[in-house]
Design a protein around this motif. Sequence first.
Motif, PDB file in Angstrom:
ATOM      1  N   CYS A  62       0.817  -1.211   0.000  1.00  0.00           N
ATOM      2  CA  CYS A  62       0.000   0.000   0.000  1.00  0.00           C
ATOM      3  C   CYS A  62       0.858   1.273   0.000  1.00  0.00           C
ATOM      4  N   GLN A  63       2.144   1.108   0.316  1.00  0.00           N
ATOM      5  CA  GLN A  63       3.026   2.267   0.359  1.00  0.00           C
ATOM      6  C   GLN A  63       3.013   2.972  -0.984  1.00  0.00           C
ATOM      7  N   GLY A  64       2.722   4.262  -0.968  1.00  0.00           N
ATOM      8  CA  GLY A  64       2.774   5.018  -2.219  1.00  0.00           C
ATOM      9  C   GLY A  64       1.474   4.988  -3.005  1.00  0.00           C
ATOM     10  N   CYS A  65       0.521   4.159  -2.576  1.00  0.00           N
ATOM     11  CA  CYS A  65      -0.759   4.138  -3.289  1.00  0.00           C
ATOM     12  C   CYS A  65      -1.544   5.392  -2.912  1.00  0.00           C
ATOM     13  N   PRO A  66      -2.115   6.081  -3.898  1.00  0.00           N
ATOM     14  CA  PRO A  66      -2.828   7.330  -3.575  1.00  0.00           C
ATOM     15  C   PRO A  66      -4.021   7.110  -2.627  1.00  0.00           C
TER      16      PRO A  66
END
Lengths: 263, 332
Positions: free
Chosen positions: B22-26
């Motif tokens: 999920c890191q970096g997912c808007p």
Amino acid sequence: MSGMQGVKHVILVLSGKGGVGKSTVSTQLALGLKELGYKVGLLDVDLCGPSVPYLLNLEDRDVHQCDEGWVPVYADQEQKLAVMSIGFLLKNRNDAVVWRGPKKNAMIKQFLTDVCWQDIDFLIIDTPPGTSDEHITVMESMRSVKCDGALIVTTPQAVSIEDVRKELTFCRKTGIPILGIIENMSSYVCPNCSECTNIFSTGGGQALAEFAEVPFLGCLPLDPKLARLSEEGQSCLKSMPNAPVSESVKSLVEKIANVQLKV
Amino acid sequence: MSSIPEHCPGVESESAGKESACQGCPNQSICASGAAKGPDPGIALVQQRLSSVKYKILVLSGKGGVGKSTFTSLLARGLASDINRNVGILDIDICGPSIPRIMGVLNEQVHQSGSGWSPVVHQSGSGWSPVYVEENLAVMSIGFLLGSPDDAVIWRGPKKNGMIRQFLSEVDWGNLDYLVIDTPPGTSDEHLSATQYLLGGSQSGSGTVGAVVVTTPQEVALLDVRKELDFCKKVNLPVIGIVENMSGFICPKCKVQSEIFPPSKIGGGAEGMAKEYGVPFLGRLPLDPRLGKSCDSGEHFLESLPESPAAKSLTQILDGLISSVENKMETD
């Protein structure tokens, strides 16, 4: 990947298409390699439709826990064929496993890390149809364990070949070597008049192998006796050695054994 | 679609917004807050889009290769043989779409229009004359979106679900009476998403959604198909009935029938299973190599071989199925 440490060779059995005989090929290959004297493991990662326990007549068996993890179910007294499937974990054989991707992935990872296969020559992994969660998860886990390659099973008709072409692309994109293509349900011999009918067309597997420039590993004729045998967990090499389908299975088993010896 | 990270745990998951993927997912903060866990806004969209469709039929089977796509095409063509019915086929087998080939529209592409995607329109009768022939059978499949037959759709669940939501809410079907939905084998993402969107929280889809379950006679298939029936029960999807495909093969030379996929001695095969689960048994379709061939070449089997035993069985099955569905619509 502690459970995989003693595994010498890993072979995936894949097909884009369902119902083409992946589980039948997986179980007959496992039984055939065992007949040749190898120690074999068979892992069923089809979580929504596990067929391996039924095909090996092991449906009433359970997996047990040991200090190192899960003890697989052994199909024989000598413990030369170890089997793992979600079928062994279900309370009722008709229960649906209604899981989305993440849960399926966690289960498969557990199968690959927590089962004590001990020292086995071959681990055969039977898969569901498609190019999705189960396949991506297995393929990613294969980065830390060397996978010898994939056996692709198809039936001859165009509708099946079309899906299998997608599976070949999957193998190429993910760097899994393709050991070859097997055509199942090639022809059917009428038990009454011995007339041979190509129920699901013919030649599609060979044509695909030539088109994709991968080895063609032979045709398995449609023989209802093979299905019956599988249900008893018997190798066709042992129970009906002279049947045409057994000759094809024998040649397949020997090719796989030889490929592995060379590696 | 491309904004979904490859390992997205899914918005309904416990770990939504909290996994390394999920890191970096808007959408990470929305997912992590739990706000996305509420009812999927897609459900309302689908409900609205398909509200005028009189009946939606899901063609299901736990087992692969039993003839789901073949039966889907036969059912849709059977329905569309009445020019007063507008019929759509939606293929939600994302990794192995067979409908384009079976319907004879293999090389077609879909077009984006102002009101969404226009499905490929398949004329009844012979030939293509888009101006003069009644247009009452439309098809949508991911196959129309792929550049080459070798293209593999290597997607995890959330991406497949997004595609199915789009298929159900963004295809410009026009005025449909029937939507027949072909599914992949199993009881996982595609099946959960499709039923959630179609039933839309109502207990039984207000009588406009039902499943036809296809099987072959042998126990190794029934084993998986019972799981599918269990699935239907768990998600409150009404089962219209069970069809047994590939039951018995008549040798073209000696005309003697043999069981290629023999039913197990105990349990009574597909018919016994239907009884056990209390759902109607719709009939048996014999194994006819010509039916397989007509699927490979995209022909209309009922039109090209109307006198074959398979066509006769099929006509009976379709008559039973269609009248059961239409009766249901009248009583609701």
